[in-house]
Design a protein around this motif. Structure first.
Motif, PDB file in Angstrom:
ATOM      1  N   ILE A  44       0.893  -1.152   0.143  1.00 29.12           N
ATOM      2  CA  ILE A  44       0.063   0.003   0.053  1.00 29.12           C
ATOM      3  C   ILE A  44       0.717   1.092  -0.176  1.00 29.12           C
ATOM      4  N   THR A  45       0.267   2.317  -0.287  1.00 26.76           N
ATOM      5  CA  THR A  45       1.143   3.742  -0.201  1.00 26.76           C
ATOM      6  C   THR A  45       0.065   4.827   0.181  1.00 26.76           C
ATOM      7  N   LEU A  46       0.569   5.763   0.387  1.00 24.01           N
ATOM      8  CA  LEU A  46      -0.373   7.195   0.618  1.00 24.01           C
ATOM      9  C   LEU A  46      -0.181   8.280  -0.526  1.00 24.01           C
ATOM     10  N   VAL A  47      -1.092   8.730  -1.011  1.00 23.39           N
ATOM     11  CA  VAL A  47      -1.142   9.755  -2.473  1.00 23.39           C
ATOM     12  C   VAL A  47      -2.300  10.503  -2.104  1.00 23.39           C
ATOM     13  N   GLY A  48      -2.060  11.906  -2.529  1.00 20.48           N
ATOM     14  CA  GLY A  48      -3.285  12.736  -2.571  1.00 20.48           C
ATOM     15  C   GLY A  48      -4.448  12.435  -3.015  1.00 20.48           C
ATOM     16  N   LYS A  49      -5.497  13.116  -2.489  1.00 20.49           N
ATOM     17  CA  LYS A  49      -6.857  12.574  -2.847  1.00 20.49           C
ATOM     18  C   LYS A  49      -7.138  12.741  -4.334  1.00 20.49           C
ATOM     19  N   THR A  50      -6.606  13.894  -4.685  1.00 27.00           N
ATOM     20  CA  THR A  50      -6.635  14.379  -6.225  1.00 27.00           C
ATOM     21  C   THR A  50      -6.346  13.286  -7.112  1.00 27.00           C
ATOM     22  N   VAL A  51      -5.223  12.541  -6.853  1.00 24.31           N
ATOM     23  CA  VAL A  51      -4.731  11.645  -7.569  1.00 24.31           C
ATOM     24  C   VAL A  51      -5.631  10.465  -7.900  1.00 24.31           C
ATOM     25  N   ALA A  52      -6.585  10.272  -7.078  1.00 26.78           N
ATOM     26  CA  ALA A  52      -7.622   9.060  -7.104  1.00 26.78           C
ATOM     27  C   ALA A  52      -8.543   9.358  -8.398  1.00 26.78           C
ATOM     28  N   LYS A  53      -8.803  10.604  -8.741  1.00 26.13           N
ATOM     29  CA  LYS A  53      -9.454  10.987  -9.530  1.00 26.13           C
ATOM     30  C   LYS A  53      -9.095  10.464 -10.959  1.00 26.13           C
ATOM     31  N   ASN A  54     -10.079   9.870 -11.741  1.00 28.65           N
ATOM     32  CA  ASN A  54      -9.599   9.330 -12.989  1.00 28.65           C
ATOM     33  C   ASN A  54      -8.242   8.619 -13.102  1.00 28.65           C
ATOM     34  N   ASN A  55      -7.876   8.000 -12.174  1.00 27.02           N
ATOM     35  CA  ASN A  55      -6.865   7.140 -11.916  1.00 27.02           C
ATOM     36  C   ASN A  55      -7.050   5.504 -12.174  1.00 27.02           C
ATOM     37  N   ARG A  56      -5.974   4.730 -11.773  1.00 26.32           N
ATOM     38  CA  ARG A  56      -6.367   3.412 -12.096  1.00 26.32           C
ATOM     39  C   ARG A  56      -7.593   2.735 -11.438  1.00 26.32           C
ATOM     40  N   THR A  57      -7.927   1.739 -12.156  1.00 30.31           N
ATOM     41  CA  THR A  57      -9.252   0.930 -11.635  1.00 30.31           C
ATOM     42  C   THR A  57      -9.075  -0.312 -10.937  1.00 30.31           C
ATOM     43  N   ASP A  58      -7.685  -0.513 -10.938  1.00 34.65           N
ATOM     44  CA  ASP A  58      -7.011  -1.721 -10.272  1.00 34.65           C
ATOM     45  C   ASP A  58      -6.450  -1.301  -8.816  1.00 34.65           C
ATOM     46  N   VAL A  59      -6.748  -0.065  -8.299  1.00 34.34           N
ATOM     47  CA  VAL A  59      -6.396   0.233  -7.094  1.00 34.34           C
ATOM     48  C   VAL A  59      -7.490   1.052  -6.455  1.00 34.34           C
ATOM     49  N   ALA A  60      -7.723   0.915  -4.935  1.00 35.86           N
ATOM     50  CA  ALA A  60      -8.785   1.453  -4.198  1.00 35.86           C
ATOM     51  C   ALA A  60      -7.968   2.618  -3.686  1.00 35.86           C
ATOM     52  N   PHE A  61      -8.741   3.807  -3.573  1.00 37.06           N
ATOM     53  CA  PHE A  61      -8.404   4.749  -2.859  1.00 37.06           C
ATOM     54  C   PHE A  61      -9.175   5.186  -1.756  1.00 37.06           C
ATOM     55  N   VAL A  62      -8.655   4.879  -0.583  1.00 34.15           N
ATOM     56  CA  VAL A  62      -9.641   4.910   0.756  1.00 34.15           C
ATOM     57  C   VAL A  62      -9.077   5.892   1.724  1.00 34.15           C
ATOM     58  N   PRO A  63     -10.006   6.652   2.267  1.00 33.06           N
ATOM     59  CA  PRO A  63      -9.660   7.823   3.325  1.00 33.06           C
ATOM     60  C   PRO A  63      -9.359   7.175   4.306  1.00 33.06           C
ATOM     61  N   ILE A  64      -8.371   7.811   5.293  1.00 29.59           N
ATOM     62  CA  ILE A  64      -7.851   7.308   6.548  1.00 29.59           C
ATOM     63  C   ILE A  64      -8.639   7.964   7.573  1.00 29.59           C
ATOM     64  N   LYS A  65      -9.114   7.156   8.464  1.00 28.53           N
ATOM     65  CA  LYS A  65      -9.710   7.452   9.618  1.00 28.53           C
ATOM     66  C   LYS A  65      -9.261   8.379  10.710  1.00 28.53           C
ATOM     67  N   GLY A  66      -9.787   9.268  11.478  1.00 29.26           N
ATOM     68  CA  GLY A  66      -8.882   9.989  12.162  1.00 29.26           C
ATOM     69  C   GLY A  66      -8.426  11.229  11.607  1.00 29.26           C
ATOM     70  N   LYS A  67      -7.161  11.704  12.355  1.00 29.12           N
ATOM     71  CA  LYS A  67      -6.821  13.172  11.831  1.00 29.12           C
ATOM     72  C   LYS A  67      -6.041  12.707  10.690  1.00 29.12           C
ATOM     73  N   GLN A  68      -6.439  13.427   9.582  1.00 28.66           N
ATOM     74  CA  GLN A  68      -6.041  13.053   8.159  1.00 28.66           C
ATOM     75  C   GLN A  68      -4.705  14.047   8.077  1.00 28.66           C
ATOM     76  N   LEU A  69      -4.004  13.363   7.293  1.00 29.94           N
ATOM     77  CA  LEU A  69      -2.619  14.278   6.846  1.00 29.94           C
ATOM     78  C   LEU A  69      -2.951  14.808   5.555  1.00 29.94           C
ATOM     79  N   GLU A  70      -2.751  16.131   5.593  1.00 31.29           N
ATOM     80  CA  GLU A  70      -3.047  16.966   4.248  1.00 31.29           C
ATOM     81  C   GLU A  70      -1.616  17.630   3.729  1.00 31.29           C
ATOM     82  N   SER A  71      -1.778  17.317   2.380  1.00 27.27           N
ATOM     83  CA  SER A  71      -0.741  17.848   1.435  1.00 27.27           C
ATOM     84  C   SER A  71      -1.237  19.237   0.924  1.00 27.27           C
TER      85      SER A  71
END
Length: 297
Positions: free
Chosen positions: A242-269
């Motif tokens: 697994i890895t961490l990426v910006g939420k904007t990366v998830a838009k229109n990106n790979r369909t073989d990867v799920a982009f799941v929000p992290i519960k609790g205090k989020q890390l923002e870039s």
């Protein structure tokens, strides 16, 4: 080897003979032969088989010809654009960017810039955020599109224009049970190796991502280091971690990867534009205007 020699060589090929090439180039046949000989000498081999009529290209000639044509075409384009810039008919904008912004700001902003200012030559140069200020000083780029996590040091001779606050999300293999969850906790991500990126000694993104996980109850094990984000996501898709990426990366990106929000205090870039504190050119000002407009969408 120089462009004149390559131009003569290509004209011989296109015309079918040295004599016809001389006519089209408006030079003496002896000059054509001399320039061809000089080119062959510099390359260390014959470009034509002179035992055939008409002459045929040798293996070296077949290799050189398409590359020479492309080089001459690029040289003509560069010359025309340079003359246009020198005369004031054309402008030039060089943009440095981090690859993750290819999924959000860069494509649409560049498209709008090209539509509104068709006489502006736009160059795109991928580079880490940490290298952009120095390249602005050198004149290699006019503006940088950067991403940083948390607090970052601002250079005194640069101005920073905030564009997007982008929370990090977990990139998880699509067939993993965690991919079906609406949110995940940092500790849950320990079930798979962590894929660290970018693999560059100057980048802080990887260490900041790991520190965030550790500070929120996770004990990540780095299984792979990727040079850039697309490689990292490819490794995720392969089920290697697994890895961490910006939420904007998830838009229109790979369909073989799920982009799941992290519960609790989020890390923002933060995605922001950076340029020299000297008064930006009108071209840079217009591109900043477009960037800010796109960031609001």
């Amino acid at each position: 080897m120089n462009l004149k020699h390559l131009r003569v060589f290509c004209q011989i090929v296109d015309s079918g003979s040295a004599n016809l090439a001389a006519e089209k180039l408006h030079i003496a046949a002896t000059a054509v032969s001399m320039q061809l000989s000089n080119l062959e000498e510099s390359l260390g081999g014959k470009l034509f088989d002179r035992s055939t009529r008409p002459m045929s290209l040798t293996t070296l000639g077949q290799y050189i010809y398409p590359k020479a044509k492309a080089l001459l075409s690029n040289a003509r384009q560069m010359e025309n654009e340079a003359k246009g810039i020198a005369s004031g008919d054309y402008g030039w904008l060089s943009i440095g960017f981090v690859r993750s912004t290819l999924h959000s700001l860069i494509p649409e902003s560049v498209r709008v810039m090209r539509e509104e200012f068709p006489k502006i030559r736009i160059d795109l140069d991928e580079m880490l955020s940490e290298h952009q200020a120095e390249n602005i000083r050198k004149g290699t780029i006019h503006i940088g599109i950067s991403r940083q996590i948390g607090q970052y040091e601002k250079e005194k001779d640069m101005i920073y224009i905030p564009l997007i606050r982008d929370p990090l999300v977990a990139a998880i293999p699509i067939n993993h049970p965690l991919a079906k969850k609406k949110t995940v906790t940092p500790s849950e991500l320990d079930c798979l190796p962590f894929i660290s990126f970018p693999k560059d000694p100057f980048s802080k993104f990887a260490s900041q991502s790991l520190n965030y996980l550790q500070e929120h109850g996770a004990t990540p094990n780095v299984g792979h280091e990727a040079k850039e984000i697309q490689t990292a996501l490819g490794l995720v898709a392969a089920g290697l971690g697994i890895t961490l990426v910006g939420k904007t990366v998830a838009k229109n990106n790979r369909t073989d990867v799920a982009f799941v929000p992290i519960k609790g205090k989020q890390l923002e870039s933060e995605i922001f534009a950076i340029t020299s504190s000297d008064k930006p050119s009108l071209v840079v000002q217009e591109f900043i205007r477009i960037l800010c407009a796109r960031a609001m969408h």
